[in-house]
Design a protein around this motif. Structure first.
Motif, PDB file in Angstrom:
ATOM      1  N   PRO A   4       9.647 -18.589   4.391  1.00  0.00           N
ATOM      2  CA  PRO A   4       9.608 -17.976   3.171  1.00  0.00           C
ATOM      3  C   PRO A   4       8.698 -16.530   3.737  1.00  0.00           C
ATOM      4  CG  PRO A   4       8.631 -20.091   3.117  1.00  0.00           C
ATOM      5  CD  PRO A   4       9.188 -20.030   4.669  1.00  0.00           C
ATOM      6  N   ASP A   5       9.035 -15.474   3.005  1.00  0.00           N
ATOM      7  CA  ASP A   5       8.495 -14.165   3.122  1.00  0.00           C
ATOM      8  C   ASP A   5       6.963 -14.392   2.981  1.00  0.00           C
ATOM      9  OD1 ASP A   5      10.588 -12.808   3.599  1.00  0.00           O
ATOM     10  OD2 ASP A   5      10.944 -12.215   1.410  1.00  0.00           O
ATOM     11  N   GLY A   6       6.274 -13.872   4.165  1.00  0.00           N
ATOM     12  CA  GLY A   6       4.643 -13.934   3.852  1.00  0.00           C
ATOM     13  C   GLY A   6       4.268 -15.061   4.907  1.00  0.00           C
ATOM     14  N   GLY A   7       5.126 -16.089   5.086  1.00  0.00           N
ATOM     15  CA  GLY A   7       4.775 -17.220   6.115  1.00  0.00           C
ATOM     16  C   GLY A   7       4.269 -16.568   7.363  1.00  0.00           C
ATOM     17  N   ALA A   8       3.448 -17.228   8.095  1.00  0.00           N
ATOM     18  CA  ALA A   8       2.972 -16.850   9.244  1.00  0.00           C
ATOM     19  C   ALA A   8       4.184 -17.321  10.321  1.00  0.00           C
ATOM     20  CB  ALA A   8       1.798 -17.502   9.706  1.00  0.00           C
ATOM     21  N   ALA A   9       4.541 -16.343  11.162  1.00  0.00           N
ATOM     22  CA  ALA A   9       5.642 -16.538  12.111  1.00  0.00           C
ATOM     23  C   ALA A   9       4.973 -17.254  13.183  1.00  0.00           C
ATOM     24  CB  ALA A   9       6.266 -15.082  12.594  1.00  0.00           C
ATOM     25  N   ASP A  10       5.840 -18.038  13.862  1.00  0.00           N
ATOM     26  CA  ASP A  10       5.637 -18.976  14.895  1.00  0.00           C
ATOM     27  C   ASP A  10       6.497 -18.601  15.917  1.00  0.00           C
ATOM     28  OD1 ASP A  10       5.254 -20.741  16.682  1.00  0.00           O
ATOM     29  OD2 ASP A  10       4.975 -22.625  15.281  1.00  0.00           O
ATOM     30  N   HIS A  11       6.245 -18.183  17.199  1.00  0.00           N
ATOM     31  CA  HIS A  11       7.263 -17.842  18.097  1.00  0.00           C
ATOM     32  C   HIS A  11       7.692 -18.889  18.570  1.00  0.00           C
ATOM     33  CE1 HIS A  11       5.481 -13.562  19.126  1.00  0.00           C
ATOM     34  NE2 HIS A  11       4.258 -14.180  18.814  1.00  0.00           N
ATOM     35  N   ASP A  12       7.669 -20.056  18.461  1.00  0.00           N
ATOM     36  CA  ASP A  12       8.031 -21.256  19.061  1.00  0.00           C
ATOM     37  C   ASP A  12       8.935 -21.820  17.814  1.00  0.00           C
ATOM     38  OD1 ASP A  12       7.034 -20.947  21.418  1.00  0.00           O
ATOM     39  OD2 ASP A  12       5.363 -22.423  21.301  1.00  0.00           O
ATOM     40  N   SER A  13       9.110 -21.456  17.004  1.00  0.00           N
ATOM     41  CA  SER A  13      10.113 -21.754  15.761  1.00  0.00           C
ATOM     42  C   SER A  13      10.959 -21.126  15.272  1.00  0.00           C
ATOM     43  CB  SER A  13       9.152 -22.565  14.774  1.00  0.00           C
ATOM     44  OG  SER A  13      10.008 -23.271  13.818  1.00  0.00           O
ATOM     45  N   ILE A  14      12.125 -20.752  16.013  1.00  0.00           N
ATOM     46  CA  ILE A  14      13.003 -19.642  15.802  1.00  0.00           C
ATOM     47  C   ILE A  14      14.336 -20.369  15.697  1.00  0.00           C
ATOM     48  CG2 ILE A  14      11.776 -17.845  16.551  1.00  0.00           C
ATOM     49  CD1 ILE A  14      13.471 -17.980  19.239  1.00  0.00           C
ATOM     50  N   ASP A  15      15.430 -19.780  15.108  1.00  0.00           N
ATOM     51  CA  ASP A  15      16.880 -20.071  15.166  1.00  0.00           C
ATOM     52  C   ASP A  15      17.282 -19.266  16.245  1.00  0.00           C
ATOM     53  OD1 ASP A  15      17.514 -17.609  13.986  1.00  0.00           O
ATOM     54  OD2 ASP A  15      17.945 -18.501  12.000  1.00  0.00           O
ATOM     55  N   ALA A  16      18.904 -19.292  16.215  1.00  0.00           N
ATOM     56  CA  ALA A  16      19.673 -18.642  17.195  1.00  0.00           C
ATOM     57  C   ALA A  16      19.541 -17.159  17.287  1.00  0.00           C
ATOM     58  CB  ALA A  16      21.159 -19.074  17.580  1.00  0.00           C
ATOM     59  N   SER A  17      19.278 -16.538  15.932  1.00  0.00           N
ATOM     60  CA  SER A  17      19.268 -15.203  15.763  1.00  0.00           C
ATOM     61  C   SER A  17      17.754 -14.827  16.052  1.00  0.00           C
ATOM     62  CB  SER A  17      19.608 -14.822  14.377  1.00  0.00           C
ATOM     63  OG  SER A  17      20.925 -15.302  14.040  1.00  0.00           O
ATOM     64  N   LYS A  18      16.886 -15.578  16.462  1.00  0.00           N
ATOM     65  CA  LYS A  18      15.452 -15.349  16.834  1.00  0.00           C
ATOM     66  C   LYS A  18      14.667 -15.137  15.525  1.00  0.00           C
ATOM     67  CE  LYS A  18      17.358 -14.678  20.962  1.00  0.00           C
ATOM     68  NZ  LYS A  18      18.923 -14.269  21.319  1.00  0.00           N
ATOM     69  N   ARG A  19      15.111 -15.456  14.518  1.00  0.00           N
ATOM     70  CA  ARG A  19      14.553 -15.449  13.274  1.00  0.00           C
ATOM     71  C   ARG A  19      13.479 -16.572  12.963  1.00  0.00           C
ATOM     72  NH1 ARG A  19      19.813 -14.664   9.705  1.00  0.00           N
ATOM     73  NH2 ARG A  19      19.871 -16.536  10.655  1.00  0.00           N
ATOM     74  N   PRO A  20      12.268 -16.343  12.472  1.00  0.00           N
ATOM     75  CA  PRO A  20      11.316 -17.452  12.396  1.00  0.00           C
ATOM     76  C   PRO A  20      12.086 -18.414  11.217  1.00  0.00           C
ATOM     77  CG  PRO A  20      10.661 -15.335  11.452  1.00  0.00           C
ATOM     78  CD  PRO A  20      11.580 -14.977  11.999  1.00  0.00           C
ATOM     79  N   VAL A  21      11.973 -19.702  11.645  1.00  0.00           N
ATOM     80  CA  VAL A  21      12.396 -20.704  10.889  1.00  0.00           C
ATOM     81  C   VAL A  21      11.217 -21.942  10.657  1.00  0.00           C
ATOM     82  CG1 VAL A  21      14.788 -20.262  11.208  1.00  0.00           C
ATOM     83  CG2 VAL A  21      13.796 -21.891  12.534  1.00  0.00           C
ATOM     84  N   GLY A  30      12.891 -20.960  31.663  1.00  0.00           N
ATOM     85  CA  GLY A  30      12.898 -21.414  30.311  1.00  0.00           C
ATOM     86  C   GLY A  30      12.891 -20.636  29.353  1.00  0.00           C
ATOM     87  N   GLY A  31      13.182 -20.708  28.320  1.00  0.00           N
ATOM     88  CA  GLY A  31      13.136 -19.817  27.132  1.00  0.00           C
ATOM     89  C   GLY A  31      14.495 -19.451  26.458  1.00  0.00           C
ATOM     90  N   PHE A  32      14.093 -19.353  25.283  1.00  0.00           N
ATOM     91  CA  PHE A  32      15.281 -18.765  24.269  1.00  0.00           C
ATOM     92  C   PHE A  32      14.598 -17.868  23.321  1.00  0.00           C
ATOM     93  CE2 PHE A  32      18.075 -18.217  20.949  1.00  0.00           C
ATOM     94  CZ  PHE A  32      19.458 -18.776  21.108  1.00  0.00           C
ATOM     95  N   GLY A  33      14.943 -16.354  23.157  1.00  0.00           N
ATOM     96  CA  GLY A  33      14.290 -15.717  22.529  1.00  0.00           C
ATOM     97  C   GLY A  33      12.587 -15.595  23.415  1.00  0.00           C
ATOM     98  N   ASP A  34      11.613 -15.567  22.537  1.00  0.00           N
ATOM     99  CA  ASP A  34      10.206 -15.720  23.037  1.00  0.00           C
ATOM    100  C   ASP A  34       9.814 -17.189  23.191  1.00  0.00           C
ATOM    101  OD1 ASP A  34       9.554 -13.095  23.092  1.00  0.00           O
ATOM    102  OD2 ASP A  34       8.708 -12.995  21.201  1.00  0.00           O
ATOM    103  N   ALA A  35      10.797 -17.930  22.613  1.00  0.00           N
ATOM    104  CA  ALA A  35      10.149 -19.401  22.629  1.00  0.00           C
ATOM    105  C   ALA A  35      10.437 -20.124  24.091  1.00  0.00           C
ATOM    106  CB  ALA A  35      11.039 -20.046  21.650  1.00  0.00           C
ATOM    107  N   GLY A  36       9.550 -20.377  24.477  1.00  0.00           N
ATOM    108  CA  GLY A  36       9.352 -21.346  25.833  1.00  0.00           C
ATOM    109  C   GLY A  36       9.312 -20.639  27.087  1.00  0.00           C
TER     110      GLY A  36
END
Lengths: 223, 221
Positions: free
Chosen positions: A58-75, B25-31
């Protein structure tokens, strides 16, 4: 005649997804579809980098570098979701465990050949990512794209001019002008935007279209 | 007691030499194991073959190796994210082996599982399948893909114990568990190092026997 907007196409694709389907949304235009999926549809999203059942942050949520989708968007993963390594993630694709993949395209041919990874031009550095794997494995391959290029050239053609992603894989195409099914006889028009004459649609398409007797004007088709 | 912890990043990547093949390792910044990547840059081996999903994105990842002229060849699925790679590739200064992502990881899995290759439908009938042996199985064309191994695998874990058992953080898992099976020397940079027994055996994703060195990650830049 007013062509559908990109959001209109995304709405139309979302409405067509079967209840409970496991769906992969490709990079680019298909990503819009997630905005229009209704919670009651119980769609499960899969992303190639290793996440199942997630939603855009959701907008305003803290982005987590380790939680992304294939488009590199935070999910964020939803209850009942999971993470997985890339080998298992792609086994799910090739193994036919995804119901629908929605992909963008440069061109689609009359027999469902898909070209969406590389223009083949010498200065265009190729990048394939998961495009070929997705195109080979999901049970249904839907393409979502503009009907013509920015210069007005048809993207639905007899034979693709760009290098193929996979031969004869596309089942259904959603454009800003029409919804078409790939059939053994060629592309069959299921719906088109109000006010667009068949001859006009044909003029923007570089392969012969079949206008099914039951084709409806901008009405949802359930199947 | 087995203890695979090393003192720092320099010790963790000791033995990476000119001409080596390195999985990252890694995909985007992750990992992305940023500490290990920086240590390799400092060590400066040349003529590396790098196996990763991307050719980096920006500074602080393997783009830095490319900028420094350490890389001879990249084996990856999607190199366009790295402006550095794109520039060098256009100048003919770096080689590219483009592999569909699922094939890339399966080739590593194959090497790690002791298999001699596999037949995949992916890339059959496309330029990336051209020249490969084709086998028709149940009426469908498959192409022969060969195993992919490396001298080193550099990965990032969430938790590690001194025996090398690993867990991962969300989508930072991506290629790491498979790379850990496919390289001769496996080095993991961990967000947190816990005591042996500190990871529930049911939760271990990479068993410690696959991992050679563990190093504690510094604060994230």
């Amino acid at each position: 005649m007013t062509p559908h907007s990109r959001d209109d196409i995304a709405r139309r694709v979302a409405r067509a997804l079967p209840h409970g389907a496991v769906v992969n949304l490709g990079i680019g235009l298909p990503g819009l579809v997630s905005r229009y999926v209704e919670p009651a549809q119980d769609i499960v999203l899969h992303s190639e980098n290793g996440i199942i059942n997630f939603a855009a942050l959701p907008d305003g949520g803290a982005a987590d570098h380790d939680s992304i989708d294939a488009s590199k968007r935070p999910v964020t993963v939803l209850p009942g979701g999971s993470y997985l390594d890339v080998a298992l993630s792609f086994s799910l694709m090739r193994g036919g465990h995804l119901d629908v993949a929605v992909l963008g395209a440069f061109e689609v041919s009359a027999r469902g050949d898909l070209a969406n990874w590389w223009t083949g031009k010498p200065d265009d550095v190729p990048g394939v990512g998961g495009a070929m794997d997705l195109a080979c494995g999901a049970k249904s391959i839907w393409v979502m794209m503009e009907h013509t290029t920015r210069d007005g050239l048809p993207k639905l053609v007899d034979h693709c001019s760009y290098p193929l992603t996979a031969p004869a894989v596309v089942d259904r195409i959603f454009t800003d002008l029409a919804v078409l099914d790939v059939t053994p006889e060629g592309l069959c028009v299921r719906e088109c935007v109000p006010g667009l004459e068949p001859a006009e649609l044909q003029a923007r398409t570089a392969t012969r279209l079949i206008f099914c007797d039951d084709h409806r004007i901008d009405a949802p088709r359930e199947r | 007691m087995i203890d695979k912890r090393v003192a720092g990043f320099r010790e963790a990547i000791a033995g990476i030499e000119t001409g080596h093949t390195v999985m990252v390792g890694g995909f985007g910044d992750a990992g992305v194991p940023v500490g290990l990547v920086a240590a390799v840059l400092e060590r400066g081996p040349r003529d590396l073959t790098v196996i990763a999903n991307n050719a980096g994105f920006h500074t602080g990842d393997i783009s830095d190796w490319l900028s420094a002229g350490l890389v001879r060849k990249v084996i990856c699925s999607y190199p366009r994210t790295s402006p550095t790679f794109v520039a060098l590739y256009r100048q003919g200064k770096v080689a590219l082996e483009l592999v569909p992502q699922g094939t890339l990881v399966e080739r590593m899995r194959c090497a790690g599982a002791g298999l001699g290759g596999f037949f995949s439908p992916v890339s059959a009938g496309t330029p990336l399948g051209a020249g490969k042996e084709v086998r028709t199985i149940d009426g469908r064309d498959f192409v022969l893909e060969m195993p992919l191994t490396a001298d080193f695998a550099l990965i990032r874990a969430r938790q590690a114990d001194p025996m090398g058992n690993l867990t991962y953080n969300k989508t930072a898992r991506n290629f790491a568990p498979v790379m850990a099976t496919a390289a001769r020397m496996v080095v993991a940079e961990a967000i947190e190092i816990v005591a042996v027994g500190g990871i529930d055996p049911e939760a271990v994703i990479t068993p410690g026997l696959l991992v050679d060195r563990i190093v504690q990650q510094g604060p994230r830049a």
